[in-house]
Design a protein around this motif. Structure first.
Motif, PDB file in Angstrom:
ATOM      1  N   ALA A   1       2.294 -20.258  32.555  1.00 19.73           N
ATOM      2  CA  ALA A   1       2.186 -19.526  31.296  1.00 19.73           C
ATOM      3  C   ALA A   1       0.905 -18.706  31.330  1.00 19.73           C
ATOM      4  CB  ALA A   1       2.167 -20.470  30.097  1.00 19.73           C
ATOM      5  N   GLY A   2       0.917 -17.618  30.602  1.00 17.71           N
ATOM      6  CA  GLY A   2      -0.276 -16.790  30.484  1.00 17.71           C
ATOM      7  C   GLY A   2      -0.460 -16.351  29.042  1.00 17.71           C
ATOM      8  N   PHE A   3      -1.669 -16.462  28.528  1.00 14.66           N
ATOM      9  CA  PHE A   3      -1.981 -16.047  27.163  1.00 14.66           C
ATOM     10  C   PHE A   3      -3.185 -15.119  27.163  1.00 14.66           C
ATOM     11  CE2 PHE A   3       0.248 -20.074  26.343  1.00 14.66           C
ATOM     12  CZ  PHE A   3       1.134 -19.675  25.356  1.00 14.66           C
ATOM     13  N   MET A   4      -3.329 -14.377  26.079  1.00 13.62           N
ATOM     14  CA  MET A   4      -4.514 -13.556  25.901  1.00 13.62           C
ATOM     15  C   MET A   4      -5.747 -14.453  25.868  1.00 13.62           C
ATOM     16  SD  MET A   4      -3.183 -11.152  22.788  1.00 13.62           S
ATOM     17  CE  MET A   4      -1.550 -10.367  22.870  1.00 13.62           C
ATOM     18  N   PRO A   5      -6.860 -13.992  26.432  1.00 12.65           N
ATOM     19  CA  PRO A   5      -8.082 -14.804  26.343  1.00 12.65           C
ATOM     20  C   PRO A   5      -8.600 -14.868  24.919  1.00 12.65           C
ATOM     21  CG  PRO A   5      -8.540 -12.666  27.349  1.00 12.65           C
ATOM     22  CD  PRO A   5      -7.056 -12.763  27.229  1.00 12.65           C
ATOM     23  N   ALA A   6      -9.204 -15.984  24.570  1.00 11.33           N
ATOM     24  CA  ALA A   6      -9.811 -16.128  23.246  1.00 11.33           C
ATOM     25  C   ALA A   6     -10.886 -15.057  23.087  1.00 11.33           C
ATOM     26  CB  ALA A   6     -10.420 -17.518  23.106  1.00 11.33           C
TER      27      ALA A   6
ATOM     28  N   VAL B   1      -4.004 -29.026  25.062  1.00  6.04           N
ATOM     29  CA  VAL B   1      -3.148 -28.188  25.907  1.00  6.04           C
ATOM     30  C   VAL B   1      -3.619 -26.753  25.770  1.00  6.04           C
ATOM     31  CG1 VAL B   1      -0.805 -27.426  26.418  1.00  6.04           C
ATOM     32  CG2 VAL B   1      -1.186 -29.716  25.492  1.00  6.04           C
ATOM     33  N   THR B   2      -3.853 -26.096  26.892  1.00  2.91           N
ATOM     34  CA  THR B   2      -4.290 -24.705  26.868  1.00  2.91           C
ATOM     35  C   THR B   2      -3.952 -24.062  28.199  1.00  2.91           C
ATOM     36  OG1 THR B   2      -6.177 -23.261  26.362  1.00  2.91           O
ATOM     37  CG2 THR B   2      -6.618 -25.184  27.739  1.00  2.91           C
ATOM     38  N   THR B   3      -4.339 -22.810  28.359  1.00  5.28           N
ATOM     39  CA  THR B   3      -4.209 -22.140  29.648  1.00  5.28           C
ATOM     40  C   THR B   3      -5.577 -21.624  30.064  1.00  5.28           C
ATOM     41  OG1 THR B   3      -3.605 -20.063  28.540  1.00  5.28           O
ATOM     42  CG2 THR B   3      -1.805 -21.457  29.347  1.00  5.28           C
ATOM     43  N   ILE B   4      -5.779 -21.493  31.364  1.00  5.34           N
ATOM     44  CA  ILE B   4      -7.038 -20.983  31.900  1.00  5.34           C
ATOM     45  C   ILE B   4      -6.978 -19.466  31.928  1.00  5.34           C
ATOM     46  CG2 ILE B   4      -8.584 -20.963  33.888  1.00  5.34           C
ATOM     47  CD1 ILE B   4      -7.552 -23.750  34.582  1.00  5.34           C
ATOM     48  N   ALA B   5      -7.972 -18.828  31.364  1.00  2.22           N
ATOM     49  CA  ALA B   5      -7.984 -17.380  31.212  1.00  2.22           C
ATOM     50  C   ALA B   5      -7.796 -16.668  32.556  1.00  2.22           C
ATOM     51  CB  ALA B   5      -9.292 -16.930  30.562  1.00  2.22           C
ATOM     52  N   GLY B   6      -6.960 -15.642  32.547  1.00  2.00           N
ATOM     53  CA  GLY B   6      -6.739 -14.835  33.733  1.00  2.00           C
ATOM     54  C   GLY B   6      -5.825 -15.470  34.758  1.00  2.00           C
ATOM     55  N   THR B   7      -5.205 -16.598  34.407  1.00  2.00           N
ATOM     56  CA  THR B   7      -4.336 -17.311  35.347  1.00  2.00           C
ATOM     57  C   THR B   7      -2.995 -17.609  34.692  1.00  2.00           C
ATOM     58  OG1 THR B   7      -4.817 -19.622  34.744  1.00  2.00           O
ATOM     59  CG2 THR B   7      -6.433 -18.494  36.135  1.00  2.00           C
TER      60      THR B   7
ATOM     61  N   ILE C   1      -8.660 -19.948  27.769  1.00  2.00           N
ATOM     62  CA  ILE C   1     -10.107 -20.151  27.844  1.00  2.00           C
ATOM     63  C   ILE C   1     -10.508 -20.309  29.313  1.00  2.00           C
ATOM     64  CG2 ILE C   1     -10.532 -21.032  25.531  1.00  2.00           C
ATOM     65  CD1 ILE C   1     -10.016 -23.462  28.354  1.00  2.00           C
ATOM     66  N   ARG C   2     -11.760 -20.043  29.607  1.00  2.00           N
ATOM     67  CA  ARG C   2     -12.241 -20.209  30.988  1.00  2.00           C
ATOM     68  C   ARG C   2     -12.467 -21.683  31.290  1.00  2.00           C
ATOM     69  NH1 ARG C   2     -12.201 -18.824  36.240  1.00  2.00           N
ATOM     70  NH2 ARG C   2     -14.070 -19.559  37.267  1.00  2.00           N
ATOM     71  N   SER C   3     -13.196 -22.375  30.423  1.00  2.00           N
ATOM     72  CA  SER C   3     -13.383 -23.820  30.554  1.00  2.00           C
ATOM     73  C   SER C   3     -13.246 -24.422  29.167  1.00  2.00           C
ATOM     74  CB  SER C   3     -14.746 -24.156  31.168  1.00  2.00           C
ATOM     75  OG  SER C   3     -15.787 -23.633  30.362  1.00  2.00           O
ATOM     76  N   VAL C   4     -12.984 -25.703  29.109  1.00  2.00           N
ATOM     77  CA  VAL C   4     -12.708 -26.358  27.833  1.00  2.00           C
ATOM     78  C   VAL C   4     -13.981 -26.415  26.989  1.00  2.00           C
ATOM     79  CG1 VAL C   4     -12.030 -28.527  26.743  1.00  2.00           C
ATOM     80  CG2 VAL C   4     -10.813 -27.707  28.773  1.00  2.00           C
TER      81      VAL C   4
END
Length: 376
Positions: A232-237, A203-209, A185-188
């Motif tokens: 870690a990197g995940f697909m954006p929501a 716990v999450t990751t910031i999109a594109g990072t 996600i970009r912001s929570v």
């Protein structure tokens, strides 16, 4: 078909046997959650069917790798043998098991914690069910097919967690002690803070990072935490069937035009996704950049493009020669990249990992480390 030995080997390679996640890895049949998957072949995607080649199925699903199960709107489970896709962006996958465990461990899950996880293939949900018990796990996904398929596969194993079709960035079904998102996600979202119980953790990751964000809910309804010393990197929501495409002419402009400004870079050619720290810093400054690289007739090219029409292209004949840069549009993408590389060379590091995170009750997320700050 014998899979237990494969699962036990995977568990042994990933985590120590005294960990509570070890038994989950050893007991969950991952191949039942990844029956078909898409495999990259050059610029296209080829369908791989587990039942068509059982030895390869076992070797692939019990290796520590991410397996792509959806490209665009094309589910691997709905494809036919021999199908291939000429292009497309991954929109769902079965995350590599070691990363799932790392995300769960960052959540500091205790017995009796009610947790919310993201569904995908359902494999991560199954791990959580073994660790905690079905009654403590809620799993959501925006894709109805993924939710129903995961529910069927979990039921075959006697697991019945709460599964719902839900956009994770919107209102959530109930209250939780932990939220673990394997989507970025970009912001929570403010809805996460509303759904977290007092002292709950997200716990999450910031999109594109490559940045993992952990935070604990505070008494004012916000949260505080940090960027973990981990990557870690995940697909954006996503909020619908697929991601919003960039304008078709944006790519053509970035790769073909000779317009805009041009100059010779002071640094060797860099493909930002190969340097997560640099890419993460650039994403915080200019979110939404997409990257592409190619090599043709001895010319290496890296292209950056942005939905607002900004673009940059850098090319060189070899890694020893500084590339020629062309860029145009509202923002100077490569110039910003150069500024980050200047800072990295000057200071020897970038102020990302270990940064303090402050989240307001409305979800405004701010990172700080020393004099550096970034608000998402």
């Amino acid at each position: 078909m014998t899979w237990v030995a494969h699962a036990r080997t995977l568990a042994r390679e990933i985590i120590r046997p005294e960990s509570r996640w070890h038994s989950a890895l050893a007991e969950v049949p991952r191949h039942q959650f990844v029956v078909n998957w898409w495999e990259r072949q050059g610029e296209s995607w080829a369908l791989r069917s587990g039942p068509a080649d059982p030895p390869a199925w076992m070797a692939t699903t019990y290796s520590d790798q991410t397996l792509v199960t959806r490209i665009g709107t094309s589910h691997a489970d709905r494809a036919r043998p021999g199908d291939a896709l000429s292009d497309g962006t991954p929109t769902s996958s079965s995350t590599l098991p070691s990363l799932l465990v790392r995300m769960y461990r960052h959540a500091m899950i205790s017995d009796n914690d009610q947790i919310l996880v993201t569904t995908g293939s359902g494999y991560g949900t199954a791990l959580a069910c073994v660790r905690l018990g079905d009654n403590y796990v809620t799993s959501i996904d925006v894709d109805e097919h993924l939710v129903h398929t995961a529910q069927d596969r979990l039921s075959l194993l006697g697991m019945r967690p709460q599964l719902e079709v839900c956009d994770i960035t919107g209102p959530l079904p109930r209250k939780y002690d932990r939220i673990v998102s394997t989507l970025s996600i970009r912001s929570v979202p403010a809805s996460w803070l509303q759904a977290l119980r007092p002292c709950g953790r997200l716990v999450t990751t910031i999109a594109g990072t490559g940045l993992i964000l952990t935070a604990d809910k505070t008494s004012d309804g916000g949260a505080t935490g940090r960027i973990e010393w981990d990557r870690a990197g995940f697909m954006p929501a996503r909020h619908g069937a697929d991601y919003e495409p960039l304008p078709t002419d944006a790519w053509k402009q970035a790769t073909e035009t000779e317009g805009g400004e041009s100059y010779t870079s002071r640094y060797p050619l860099l493909y930002p996704p190969d340097a997560w720290d640099v890419m993460s810093m650039l994403e915080l400054k200019i979110p939404g950049i997409q990257y592409h690289r190619s090599e043709e007739k001895g010319l290496r090219t890296v292209v950056l493009r942005h939905p607002d029409g900004s673009w940059a292209r850098a090319d060189t004949a070899d890694f020893l020669t500084s590339p020629t840069v062309h860029e145009g549009g509202p923002q100077r993408l490569w110039t910003e990249l150069e500024k980050i590389r200047n800072r990295l060379n000057r200071e020897g590091t970038l102020p990302l990992y270990g940064a303090r995170v402050t989240i307001t009750p409305e979800g405004e997320t701010t990172l700080t480390r020393g004099a550096w700050t970034a608000t998402l």
